[in-house]
Design an enzyme around this catalytic site. Structure first.
Site, PDB file in Angstrom:
ATOM      1  N   PRO A 119       0.826  -1.211   0.000  1.00 52.40           N
ATOM      2  CA  PRO A 119       0.000   0.000   0.000  1.00 52.40           C
ATOM      3  C   PRO A 119       0.857   1.256   0.000  1.00 52.40           C
ATOM      4  O   PRO A 119       1.895   1.315   0.670  1.00 52.40           O
ATOM      5  CB  PRO A 119      -0.796  -0.123   1.303  1.00 52.40           C
ATOM      6  N   CYS A 120       0.426   2.247  -0.760  1.00 45.66           N
ATOM      7  CA  CYS A 120       1.296   3.397  -1.022  1.00 45.66           C
ATOM      8  C   CYS A 120       1.169   4.525  -0.013  1.00 45.66           C
ATOM      9  O   CYS A 120       1.946   5.472  -0.037  1.00 45.66           O
ATOM     10  CB  CYS A 120       1.009   3.956  -2.418  1.00 45.66           C
TER      11      CYS A 120
END
EC number: 2.1.1.37
Length: 418
Positions: A119-120
């Site tokens: 996840p960024c």
């Protein structure tokens, strides 16, 4: 092109990256994803592919029309297809269990490829601007990605993330990206990376991402990076909007709708157009104040080709306290451009940054329109845990995804060079 090359998708989300690799001919062994709703989306897509490959796609069509239940859809395909989606957060407490499930799916086969990116939010510039990211466990998920590389030793891996990864630092002021690269090299991979912009590969969106590719073994003098073939279609954003029914704010439906015109050439060439039912063309409702602002934004673009600055609004419409930040919070998805601005998960919060360019419809985008911007095919259905459609969940999954076309272009080149 077909292939027997098998891949594992980590941090799979709604499956945009995976869909591109499946289109290119790779075969998914398993998808690992923490979000339960996204996992149901992946299961439904697995069912779609199995039914399509076994000449039973009519059953999927019945599901989209609500003629059969989700359980009935899943029971029509081998249980291994549904079990290949593993709903787990990847971490120290779940790693062994995930390994066991992947091993069961893999059997005695060799895993050829691992794809996916953590996840960024912890690396993104927006996330860091909000603070409190140093202790975010998502900063360290790349270490568990490496554990999968150690165990399965695929020939290649494809790691995707946001541009903010290039500058994100840990508390000791060391770049996370440097630490990642060092770890991947240490466990036996040569690595190369590029910053790719989706609009150069047929996607109607200015979306830039880091795509890092690792190849097992020592680096040779020759580059192994799968440089994707560029595609700059002669089309604009109206080509992805024009055939959809015209609706107003709060209108439309999650159930199937009929296009009002023939699909554009871009929709067909991008493999977005489908003969199956088209769903999720439902617009969120908006307040009268927001709708008035939307008209200002669209009119300004149509007459002056200028974006709305918050200070451009009449005083009675300026109700937000933070007038000096996020001054472009109201933004039109301009239909006359070759690519629009980036679709992100915030679209699940409100539609202000994604205003439809038709002033008569006067609304924000529907999930189907956002999905088309992300180059998802029209037969892609976005699920919710309960089984009942949830627009917020659909928007979140779409905004977090990798554009399918970009993934496909990378996968096709990787397969060609294999």
């Amino acid at each position: 092109m077909s292939s027997t090359l098998k891949f594992l998708d980590l941090f799979a989300g709604a499956g945009g990256l995976s869909e591109g690799f499946i289109r290119a001919g790779f075969k998914p062994i398993a998808h690992v994803e923490a979000d339960a709703s996204a996992c149901f989306t992946l299961k439904t897509r697995q069912a779609f592919h199995w039914l399509k490959n076994n000449n039973s796609i009519d059953l999927y069509s019945k599901y989209l029309k609500n003629e059969i239940t989700r359980n009935e859809l899943y029971s029509a395909v081998p249980i291994s297809e549904i079990d290949s989606v593993i709903n787990e957060f990847i971490g120290p407490d779940t790693l062994d269990n995930i390994f066991q499930k992947v091993d069961e799916q893999l059997g005695k086969s060799q895993l050829d490829l691992i794809i996916g990116g953590p996840p960024c939010q912890a690396y993104s510039l927006i996330g860091r601007a909000r603070g409190n990211m140093d202790d975010d466990p998502r900063n360290h998920l790349y270490k568990y990605y490496a554990e999968f590389l150690k165990r399965y030793k695929p020939k290649y891996f494809v790691f995707e993330n946001v541009l903010g990864l290039l500058t994100a630092k840990d508390p000791s002021d060391e770049l996370y990206f440097d630490k990642m690269k060092s770890l991947f090299i240490e466990i036996g991979y040569s690595i190369e990376y590029r910053v790719l912009s989706a609009n150069e590969y047929g996607v109607m969106q200015n979306r830039k991402r880091i795509i890092l590719v690792g190849k097992r073994g020592h680096r040779s003098k020759k580059s192994f990076y799968p440089e994707p073939e560029q595609w700059l279609p002669q089309a604009n954003v109206w080509d992805l909007l024009n055939d959809l029914p015209q609706i107003i704010a709060g209108g439309g439906q999650t159930t199937p709708v009929e296009p009002i015109t023939k699909p554009s050439e871009w929709l067909k060439q991008a493999q977005i157009y489908s003969n199956l039912p088209l769903t999720w063309h439902e617009a969120r409702p908006h307040s009268q104040q927001d709708l008035e602002i939307y008209k200002h934004a669209v009119n300004l673009w149509n007459t002056e080709k200028r974006r709305l600055h918050y200070d451009d609004l009449p005083e009675h419409l300026k109700s937000h306290k933070g007038r000096n930040s996020f001054v472009d919070r109201f933004k039109v998805v301009a239909g006359d451009l070759a690519a629009c601005h980036t679709v992100v998960a915030h679209i699940s919060k409100d539609g202000h940054h994604y205003i439809h360019p038709d002033i008569e419809q006067n609304r924000s985008l529907t999930p189907r329109e956002a999905a088309r911007i992300q180059s998802f095919p029209d037969d892609y259905y976005f699920e919710n845990v309960s089984g009942k459609p949830a627009r917020t969940s659909a928007f979140k999954q779409i905004g977090n995804a990798v554009p399918v076309l970009l993934a496909q272009k990378i996968a096709e080149k990787l397969l060609k060079d294999w």
